[in-house]
Write a protein that holds these residues in place. Sequence first.
Motif, PDB file in Angstrom:
ATOM      1  N   ARG A  37       0.803  -1.227   0.000  1.00 47.96           N
ATOM      2  CA  ARG A  37       0.000   0.000   0.000  1.00 47.96           C
ATOM      3  C   ARG A  37       0.833   1.272   0.000  1.00 47.96           C
ATOM      4  O   ARG A  37       0.364   2.302  -0.483  1.00 47.96           O
ATOM      5  CB  ARG A  37      -0.927   0.007   1.211  1.00 47.96           C
ATOM      6  CG  ARG A  37      -2.074  -0.943   1.063  1.00 47.96           C
ATOM      7  CD  ARG A  37      -3.229  -0.577   1.972  1.00 47.96           C
ATOM      8  NE  ARG A  37      -4.396  -1.356   1.617  1.00 47.96           N
ATOM      9  CZ  ARG A  37      -4.950  -2.257   2.411  1.00 47.96           C
ATOM     10  NH1 ARG A  37      -4.444  -2.494   3.598  1.00 47.96           N
ATOM     11  NH2 ARG A  37      -6.020  -2.905   2.015  1.00 47.96           N
ATOM     12  N   ARG A  91       3.570   1.447  -3.935  1.00 46.02           N
ATOM     13  CA  ARG A  91       2.826   2.514  -4.619  1.00 46.02           C
ATOM     14  C   ARG A  91       3.802   3.599  -5.082  1.00 46.02           C
ATOM     15  O   ARG A  91       3.751   4.053  -6.222  1.00 46.02           O
ATOM     16  CB  ARG A  91       1.787   3.109  -3.668  1.00 46.02           C
ATOM     17  CG  ARG A  91       1.018   4.279  -4.251  1.00 46.02           C
ATOM     18  CD  ARG A  91       0.294   5.051  -3.175  1.00 46.02           C
ATOM     19  NE  ARG A  91       1.273   5.640  -2.261  1.00 46.02           N
ATOM     20  CZ  ARG A  91       1.015   5.956  -0.999  1.00 46.02           C
ATOM     21  NH1 ARG A  91      -0.164   5.734  -0.481  1.00 46.02           N
ATOM     22  NH2 ARG A  91       1.950   6.506  -0.254  1.00 46.02           N
ATOM     23  N   ARG A 126       5.146   4.487  -9.035  1.00 50.98           N
ATOM     24  CA  ARG A 126       4.985   5.840  -9.578  1.00 50.98           C
ATOM     25  C   ARG A 126       6.231   6.269 -10.347  1.00 50.98           C
ATOM     26  O   ARG A 126       6.172   7.102 -11.239  1.00 50.98           O
ATOM     27  CB  ARG A 126       4.682   6.840  -8.461  1.00 50.98           C
ATOM     28  CG  ARG A 126       4.308   8.205  -9.020  1.00 50.98           C
ATOM     29  CD  ARG A 126       3.612   9.064  -7.984  1.00 50.98           C
ATOM     30  NE  ARG A 126       3.147  10.274  -8.607  1.00 50.98           N
ATOM     31  CZ  ARG A 126       3.888  11.387  -8.713  1.00 50.98           C
ATOM     32  NH1 ARG A 126       5.101  11.429  -8.231  1.00 50.98           N
ATOM     33  NH2 ARG A 126       3.384  12.459  -9.301  1.00 50.98           N
ATOM     34  N   TYR A 137      -2.311   1.349 -10.634  1.00 53.21           N
ATOM     35  CA  TYR A 137      -1.806   0.380  -9.657  1.00 53.21           C
ATOM     36  C   TYR A 137      -2.997  -0.076  -8.836  1.00 53.21           C
ATOM     37  O   TYR A 137      -3.651   0.720  -8.165  1.00 53.21           O
ATOM     38  CB  TYR A 137      -0.741   1.031  -8.774  1.00 53.21           C
ATOM     39  CG  TYR A 137      -0.258   0.176  -7.624  1.00 53.21           C
ATOM     40  CD1 TYR A 137      -0.034  -1.190  -7.776  1.00 53.21           C
ATOM     41  CD2 TYR A 137      -0.015   0.728  -6.376  1.00 53.21           C
ATOM     42  CE1 TYR A 137       0.414  -1.965  -6.728  1.00 53.21           C
ATOM     43  CE2 TYR A 137       0.440  -0.036  -5.313  1.00 53.21           C
ATOM     44  CZ  TYR A 137       0.653  -1.387  -5.497  1.00 53.21           C
ATOM     45  OH  TYR A 137       1.095  -2.167  -4.455  1.00 53.21           O
ATOM     46  N   TYR A 163      -5.114   3.060  -7.762  1.00 50.90           N
ATOM     47  CA  TYR A 163      -4.354   4.299  -7.880  1.00 50.90           C
ATOM     48  C   TYR A 163      -4.146   4.568  -9.367  1.00 50.90           C
ATOM     49  O   TYR A 163      -3.648   3.701 -10.087  1.00 50.90           O
ATOM     50  CB  TYR A 163      -2.989   4.169  -7.205  1.00 50.90           C
ATOM     51  CG  TYR A 163      -3.057   3.945  -5.713  1.00 50.90           C
ATOM     52  CD1 TYR A 163      -3.039   5.022  -4.830  1.00 50.90           C
ATOM     53  CD2 TYR A 163      -3.144   2.661  -5.188  1.00 50.90           C
ATOM     54  CE1 TYR A 163      -3.097   4.819  -3.459  1.00 50.90           C
ATOM     55  CE2 TYR A 163      -3.200   2.449  -3.820  1.00 50.90           C
ATOM     56  CZ  TYR A 163      -3.183   3.534  -2.964  1.00 50.90           C
ATOM     57  OH  TYR A 163      -3.236   3.331  -1.615  1.00 50.90           O
ATOM     58  N   TRP A 209      -0.730  10.095  -7.353  1.00 50.59           N
ATOM     59  CA  TRP A 209      -1.751   9.090  -7.610  1.00 50.59           C
ATOM     60  C   TRP A 209      -3.116   9.602  -7.152  1.00 50.59           C
ATOM     61  O   TRP A 209      -3.212  10.232  -6.106  1.00 50.59           O
ATOM     62  CB  TRP A 209      -1.465   7.819  -6.821  1.00 50.59           C
ATOM     63  CG  TRP A 209      -0.275   7.009  -7.224  1.00 50.59           C
ATOM     64  CD1 TRP A 209       0.840   6.801  -6.479  1.00 50.59           C
ATOM     65  CD2 TRP A 209      -0.092   6.252  -8.418  1.00 50.59           C
ATOM     66  NE1 TRP A 209       1.704   5.971  -7.140  1.00 50.59           N
ATOM     67  CE2 TRP A 209       1.156   5.611  -8.336  1.00 50.59           C
ATOM     68  CE3 TRP A 209      -0.880   6.050  -9.557  1.00 50.59           C
ATOM     69  CZ2 TRP A 209       1.650   4.793  -9.344  1.00 50.59           C
ATOM     70  CZ3 TRP A 209      -0.382   5.227 -10.558  1.00 50.59           C
ATOM     71  CH2 TRP A 209       0.868   4.606 -10.449  1.00 50.59           C
TER      72      TRP A 209
END
Length: 193
Positions: free
Chosen positions: A119, A123, A127, A135, A148, A155
Amino acid sequence: MVTNLKTRLSVQEYLAWEAENEIKHEYIDGEVYAMSGGTGKHSSIMINITIAIGQQLGDSLCSLHSSEMRVKVNDSRYVYPDLSAVCGKSSYEDESEISLLNPILVIEVTSPSSIEFDRLAKRDLYREVPSIQGYLVVDQHRVCAELYTRADVGWLLQVYTDPDDVIPLEMLNSELPLAEIYRGISFEEAQSD
């Protein structure tokens, strides 16, 4: 991600070592992390997602890659998403075709040992990959999916918790119903896990 092997390796050492290993390892800035095995629920959810998305892709130019495909985030970071998608031709770091460079969507199904890493840290890692437009993080212990999507400011997060929800996967011109993700999964049993 489960355990840091407490061994710092160069990228070249990691890639050579990983090629000889049967267990997958992620590589973050010199640190090597062994990947954990999945549960029955994790496996079933991944199969459900693969089938649901795969059927929609049909003859499109988009394709799916399993968790065997490593994604190169940058020159010092390599990770293994549970599922990744590419539209157009897949690009790889080299002729071994092990490190994918251009996923458009990556998907992770959480496990107790990786939930925070999936999470938060992953993430941010994903990016960094310019091709990634989405995502998706799917919870294996309750009906919950977090999508996301890339925006100018970072995001954008959409959370889906209703079994009737349908997740729009615009980057693939498809959608993913939560009912399909969790088909055959019982959460009464999950409460006692």
